[in-house]
Design an enzyme around this catalytic site. Structure first.
Site, PDB file in Angstrom:
ATOM      1  N   GLU A 153      -9.041   3.812   4.452  1.00 32.27           N
ATOM      2  CA  GLU A 153      -8.764   3.133   3.187  1.00 32.27           C
ATOM      3  C   GLU A 153      -8.767   4.225   2.121  1.00 32.27           C
ATOM      4  OE1 GLU A 153      -8.074   0.008   2.518  1.00 32.27           O
ATOM      5  OE2 GLU A 153      -8.576  -1.056   4.365  1.00 32.27           O
ATOM      6  N   HIS A 192      -4.412   2.960   5.112  1.00 34.77           N
ATOM      7  CA  HIS A 192      -4.434   1.775   4.242  1.00 34.77           C
ATOM      8  C   HIS A 192      -4.976   2.178   2.871  1.00 34.77           C
ATOM      9  CE1 HIS A 192      -3.562  -1.396   7.234  1.00 34.77           C
ATOM     10  NE2 HIS A 192      -4.143  -0.562   8.087  1.00 34.77           N
ATOM     11  N   GLU A 217       0.833  -1.197   0.000  1.00 31.14           N
ATOM     12  CA  GLU A 217       0.000   0.000   0.000  1.00 31.14           C
ATOM     13  C   GLU A 217       0.874   1.256   0.000  1.00 31.14           C
ATOM     14  OE1 GLU A 217      -2.711  -0.719   3.246  1.00 31.14           O
ATOM     15  OE2 GLU A 217      -3.431  -2.580   2.324  1.00 31.14           O
TER      16      GLU A 217
END
Length: 403
Positions: free
Chosen positions: A355, A272, A149
């Protein structure tokens, strides 16, 4: 909130792989605005460097004696920094330069942990020094827990640039850094990150040798809160392998110990990719946390702030709402946990996992969503910086109260 379609798309994104290129053009915004909804687009400024010594020992700059200055690594080209992704050594040098050029704001904290392959996990603290700095409330931000990531790492780098370069220029940033200290752990999984450069771009775990040619623990299933209670695997070959026991990994152990040494953390964010979500506790159970109302308000507002920068849609939700299974041993639950609160002077922290972009829909359901086009790095940084301005300012004024 349409969570079922989002869940399906998110799971599809984790299971498939298809190529895509996503570009989001930044919108024009007002410059030098005090509201976090109005961020100016600005270029990075030149920065300096430093050297680390000792466990948890703060380092501000490299001290020169004799010809030592000739041994300094070349300075990082910060002007072009966000035009490419960077390896672990260069990222460390970036933060050392930041500490050297912004000595009144930045402290480099070395050796929070040593990985299996001998790499260093470190942190930087950003806050105006002298403004009762030892008593300031703190906000914790960490990146690259999952090796593939990369956009989380660039976002951490951008956040450090944003807060340092705008201090004294933006009234909002100046006020924030005088009132609080921001802790950034920019690369908590350097072994896995380097492996994702050299061998497997989509590698997720760290590089623990599990035997029989099998490597890695999912660090985000190894934190010591409800470890192994579901949503992680006992198979060492699985991507979500939680490790032989809770807190078994040096990266997690080091950060847990560092967190416990702070005792002033009001909020924590774990970065993330990819799904454009803002997730809050709890993950190990379907039950809401005692502070659900407070954390939902902050999560929902951060989503609105992000949308106000480049029109990107983020969904605010409880962790278990977007996962068909419970998730245990994660940072979302640990930073909010009884254990963390006890170590934090009794203060329970707001806890979130971001995210980042692109969304599963934007990536056509493929793992290519973990590979953010470099053109999107700065727009992503801008929208998360806006959210973090709001986050820090709000939680300093409204810390969680025990129920």
């Amino acid at each position: 909130m349409r969570l079922m379609p989002l869940t399906a798309a998110f799971l599809l994104a984790l299971a498939a792989a298809s190529p895509v290129v996503v570009f989001n053009k930044p919108t024009k915004v007002a410059s030098d605005a005090s509201s976090p909804l109005l961020l100016s687009i600005h270029k990075p400024q030149a920065q300096g460097q430093g050297q680390s010594q000792g466990h948890f020992a703060p380092v501000v700059a490299l001290e020169e004696s004799g010809d030592d200055h000739k041994k300094r690594p070349p300075r990082v080209n910060v002007t072009a920094w966000f035009e490419s992704y960077h390896r672990s050594d260069d990222i460390r040098q970036y933060f050392l330069q930041l500490a050297d050029d912004y000595r009144d704001l930045v402290t480099f904290v070395p050796q929070l942990a040593r990985t299996y392959e001998g790499r260093e996990v470190y942190a930087v603290k950003i806050g105006a020094k002298g403004c009762e700095s030892r008593d300031k409330p703190q906000v914790w931000i960490q990146a690259l827990q999952h090796a593939r990531e990369w956009a989380t790492g660039t976002t951490a780098q951008y956040l450090a640039h944003h807060f340092t370069s705008r201090y004294g220029k933006s009234s909002n940033v100046t006020k924030i850094l005088r009132a609080a200290e921001i802790i950034i752990i920019p690369n908590m999984n350097p072994d896995g990150y380097e492996f994702s450069w050299d061998a497997d771009r989509l590698w997720r775990k760290n590089r623990r040798n599990n035997g029989n040619g099998i490597y890695g623990v999912d660090l985000n299933r190894n934190w010591p809160d409800h470890w192994g209670n579901g949503g992680s695997s006992t198979d060492p070959d699985a991507e979500d392998y939680g490790g032989p026991h809770a807190n078994s990994e040096p990266e997690v152990r080091g950060l847990v110990n560092f967190f416990k040494s702070q005792r002033r953390v009001l909020g924590a964010v774990d970065l993330h990719t990819h799904a454009q979500l803002i997730l809050r506790p709890q993950g190990y159970t379907n039950a809401s946390s005692p502070h659900e109302a407070e954390m939902k308000h902050v999560g929902d507002t951060m989503a609105q702030v992000i949308k106000g920068v480049h029109e990107m849609e983020y969904t605010s939700a409880r962790l278990h709402e977007v996962s068909p299974l419970l998730t245990s041993g994660s940072t979302v639950d640990w930073f909010y946990s009884d254990q963390a609160a006890s170590a934090n002077g009794g203060q329970r922290a707001y806890s979130y996992a971001f995210e980042l972009r692109p969304s599963p829909e934007g990536s056509e359901g493929g793992k290519i969503g973990f590979i953010l086009p470099i053109e999107e790095v700065v727009p992503l940084g801008e929208e998360i910086a806006a959210a973090m301005e709001y986050f820090v300012e709000y939680i300093v004024k409204n810390p969680l109260k025990e129920k």
